[in-house]
Design a protein around this motif. Structure first.
Motif, PDB file in Angstrom:
ATOM      1  N   ALA A  57       7.621  -2.292  -3.683  1.00 48.53           N
ATOM      2  CA  ALA A  57       7.090  -0.935  -3.754  1.00 48.53           C
ATOM      3  C   ALA A  57       5.812  -0.894  -4.591  1.00 48.53           C
ATOM      4  N   ILE A  58       5.768  -1.661  -5.666  1.00 52.28           N
ATOM      5  CA  ILE A  58       4.570  -1.699  -6.511  1.00 52.28           C
ATOM      6  C   ILE A  58       3.409  -2.334  -5.757  1.00 52.28           C
ATOM      7  N   ILE A  59       3.684  -3.378  -4.993  1.00 53.14           N
ATOM      8  CA  ILE A  59       2.637  -4.006  -4.182  1.00 53.14           C
ATOM      9  C   ILE A  59       2.114  -3.011  -3.144  1.00 53.14           C
ATOM     10  N   LEU A  60       3.016  -2.292  -2.488  1.00 50.78           N
ATOM     11  CA  LEU A  60       2.606  -1.283  -1.509  1.00 50.78           C
ATOM     12  C   LEU A  60       1.784  -0.190  -2.187  1.00 50.78           C
ATOM     13  N   LYS A  61       2.207   0.252  -3.361  1.00 57.66           N
ATOM     14  CA  LYS A  61       1.456   1.265  -4.118  1.00 57.66           C
ATOM     15  C   LYS A  61       0.040   0.774  -4.391  1.00 57.66           C
ATOM     16  N   GLY A  62      -0.107  -0.498  -4.719  1.00 59.03           N
ATOM     17  CA  GLY A  62      -1.432  -1.066  -4.962  1.00 59.03           C
ATOM     18  C   GLY A  62      -2.315  -1.015  -3.725  1.00 59.03           C
ATOM     19  N   LYS A  63      -1.730  -1.241  -2.559  1.00 55.33           N
ATOM     20  CA  LYS A  63      -2.497  -1.171  -1.307  1.00 55.33           C
ATOM     21  C   LYS A  63      -2.956   0.250  -1.003  1.00 55.33           C
ATOM     22  N   LEU A  64      -2.169   1.224  -1.444  1.00 54.58           N
ATOM     23  CA  LEU A  64      -2.467   2.630  -1.151  1.00 54.58           C
ATOM     24  C   LEU A  64      -3.356   3.290  -2.200  1.00 54.58           C
ATOM     25  N   ALA A  65      -3.565   2.628  -3.323  1.00 58.11           N
ATOM     26  CA  ALA A  65      -4.219   3.238  -4.484  1.00 58.11           C
ATOM     27  C   ALA A  65      -5.592   3.830  -4.186  1.00 58.11           C
ATOM     28  N   ALA A  66      -6.365   3.202  -3.331  1.00 61.34           N
ATOM     29  CA  ALA A  66      -7.713   3.708  -3.037  1.00 61.34           C
ATOM     30  C   ALA A  66      -7.664   5.090  -2.380  1.00 61.34           C
ATOM     31  N   HIS A  67      -6.672   5.315  -1.527  1.00 62.12           N
ATOM     32  CA  HIS A  67      -6.560   6.592  -0.818  1.00 62.12           C
ATOM     33  C   HIS A  67      -5.626   7.579  -1.524  1.00 62.12           C
ATOM     34  N   PHE A  68      -4.634   7.052  -2.256  1.00 61.23           N
ATOM     35  CA  PHE A  68      -3.630   7.888  -2.911  1.00 61.23           C
ATOM     36  C   PHE A  68      -3.461   7.441  -4.365  1.00 61.23           C
ATOM     37  N   PRO A  69      -4.396   7.804  -5.238  1.00 62.15           N
ATOM     38  CA  PRO A  69      -4.357   7.310  -6.620  1.00 62.15           C
ATOM     39  C   PRO A  69      -3.156   7.811  -7.433  1.00 62.15           C
ATOM     40  N   LYS A  70      -2.530   8.899  -7.029  1.00 57.25           N
ATOM     41  CA  LYS A  70      -1.372   9.431  -7.763  1.00 57.25           C
ATOM     42  C   LYS A  70      -0.034   8.960  -7.189  1.00 57.25           C
ATOM     43  N   ALA A  71      -0.059   8.023  -6.243  1.00 57.60           N
ATOM     44  CA  ALA A  71       1.169   7.532  -5.621  1.00 57.60           C
ATOM     45  C   ALA A  71       2.053   6.857  -6.672  1.00 57.60           C
ATOM     46  N   GLU A 124      -3.935   7.554   9.572  1.00 54.15           N
ATOM     47  CA  GLU A 124      -5.236   7.043   9.995  1.00 54.15           C
ATOM     48  C   GLU A 124      -5.548   5.686   9.358  1.00 54.15           C
ATOM     49  N   ASN A 125      -5.132   5.499   8.102  1.00 55.41           N
ATOM     50  CA  ASN A 125      -5.500   4.302   7.354  1.00 55.41           C
ATOM     51  C   ASN A 125      -4.435   3.211   7.318  1.00 55.41           C
ATOM     52  N   PHE A 126      -3.183   3.553   7.546  1.00 54.18           N
ATOM     53  CA  PHE A 126      -2.089   2.582   7.468  1.00 54.18           C
ATOM     54  C   PHE A 126      -1.126   2.780   8.647  1.00 54.18           C
ATOM     55  N   PRO A 127      -1.578   2.494   9.872  1.00 50.01           N
ATOM     56  CA  PRO A 127      -0.755   2.800  11.047  1.00 50.01           C
ATOM     57  C   PRO A 127       0.529   1.984  11.164  1.00 50.01           C
ATOM     58  N   GLY A 128       0.628   0.845  10.520  1.00 56.00           N
ATOM     59  CA  GLY A 128       1.818   0.010  10.686  1.00 56.00           C
ATOM     60  C   GLY A 128       2.942   0.297   9.723  1.00 56.00           C
ATOM     61  N   ILE A 129       2.762   1.244   8.815  1.00 54.63           N
ATOM     62  CA  ILE A 129       3.770   1.513   7.781  1.00 54.63           C
ATOM     63  C   ILE A 129       4.457   2.836   8.086  1.00 54.63           C
ATOM     64  N   LYS A 130       5.768   2.833   7.991  1.00 51.15           N
ATOM     65  CA  LYS A 130       6.585   4.012   8.296  1.00 51.15           C
ATOM     66  C   LYS A 130       6.372   5.119   7.261  1.00 51.15           C
ATOM     67  N   LEU A 131       6.296   6.363   7.733  1.00 43.37           N
ATOM     68  CA  LEU A 131       6.066   7.528   6.891  1.00 43.37           C
ATOM     69  C   LEU A 131       7.229   8.507   7.043  1.00 43.37           C
ATOM     70  N   TYR A 132       7.606   9.146   5.939  1.00 47.89           N
ATOM     71  CA  TYR A 132       8.700  10.121   5.949  1.00 47.89           C
ATOM     72  C   TYR A 132       8.217  11.387   5.255  1.00 47.89           C
ATOM     73  N   MET A 133       8.236  12.513   5.971  1.00 46.51           N
ATOM     74  CA  MET A 133       7.851  13.797   5.396  1.00 46.51           C
ATOM     75  C   MET A 133       9.103  14.660   5.310  1.00 46.51           C
ATOM     76  N   VAL A 134       9.396  15.156   4.101  1.00 47.35           N
ATOM     77  CA  VAL A 134      10.644  15.873   3.858  1.00 47.35           C
ATOM     78  C   VAL A 134      10.352  17.158   3.089  1.00 47.35           C
ATOM     79  N   TYR A 135      11.072  18.198   3.446  1.00 46.24           N
ATOM     80  CA  TYR A 135      11.042  19.429   2.659  1.00 46.24           C
ATOM     81  C   TYR A 135      12.418  19.612   2.052  1.00 46.24           C
ATOM     82  N   GLU A 136      12.476  19.534   0.714  1.00 45.54           N
ATOM     83  CA  GLU A 136      13.703  19.818  -0.028  1.00 45.54           C
ATOM     84  C   GLU A 136      13.363  20.971  -0.952  1.00 45.54           C
ATOM     85  N   ASN A 137      13.882  22.142  -0.641  1.00 46.66           N
ATOM     86  CA  ASN A 137      13.529  23.359  -1.334  1.00 46.66           C
ATOM     87  C   ASN A 137      13.462  23.134  -2.837  1.00 46.66           C
TER      88      ASN A 137
END
Length: 158
Positions: free
Chosen positions: A130-144, A101-114
């Motif tokens: 990656a650190i710059i991207l983490k900074g952009k996500l910090a407001a929504h995902f503070p533990k990223a 909803e908040n970052f439609p242009g960035i690729k997402l990967y959901m994985v289940y590794e037992n």
């Protein structure tokens, strides 16, 4: 210095990336590289000129012939969710929905590794990206946090 290093890394990985895309010519690759470098840097009025060094076209063609699919490089993604609790699947789905909803242009990967559910985002060639991207996500995902991963060359071309 950092921009030169980034451009050099980008050129190297995009050369290998171009090998995975057999329909992509060297001319198209040069144009794509110039667009990506200009669009990722702050508007400074700088001009990007891409020059083929030596037998780059031969190297790209050789890699293309050897690695039609499945070629991978070391890179980074940002982990926005990582859990193995009872509600881990629901948490992963919630993180996925919030991210899309908040970052439609960035690729997402959901994985289940037992036994873990993990949601990672982005395709970064360097830890700095990656650190710059983490900074952009910090407001929504503070533990990223940034995570080293093998990236498919096809993911880098998208």
């Amino acid at each position: 210095m950092i921009i030169c290093k980034r451009i050099t890394l980008l050129v190297a990985f995009l050369c290998v990336s171009a090998a995975a895309a057999t329909a992509q010519s060297i001319t198209t690759f040069k144009q794509q590289l110039a667009r990506e470098v200009v669009s990722t840097e702050a508007p400074t009025g700088a001009r990007v000129e891409v020059q083929e060094i030596g037998s780059a076209a031969d190297v790209v063609q050789d890699l293309s012939n050897r690695n039609k699919a499945g070629a991978r490089v070391r890179g980074y993604r940002v982990c926005i969710f990582f859990d193995n609790g009872q509600d881990a699947r629901a948490g992963a789905m919630e993180a996925k929905k919030l991210f899309e909803e908040n970052f439609p242009g960035i690729k997402l990967y959901m994985v289940y590794e037992n036994p873990y559910f993990r949601v990672t985002v982005g395709n970064c060639l360097t830890i700095e990206e990656a650190i710059i991207l983490k900074g952009k996500l910090a407001a929504h995902f503070p533990k990223a946090f940034p995570k080293s991963e093998e990236l498919a060359l096809s993911d880098l071309l998208e």
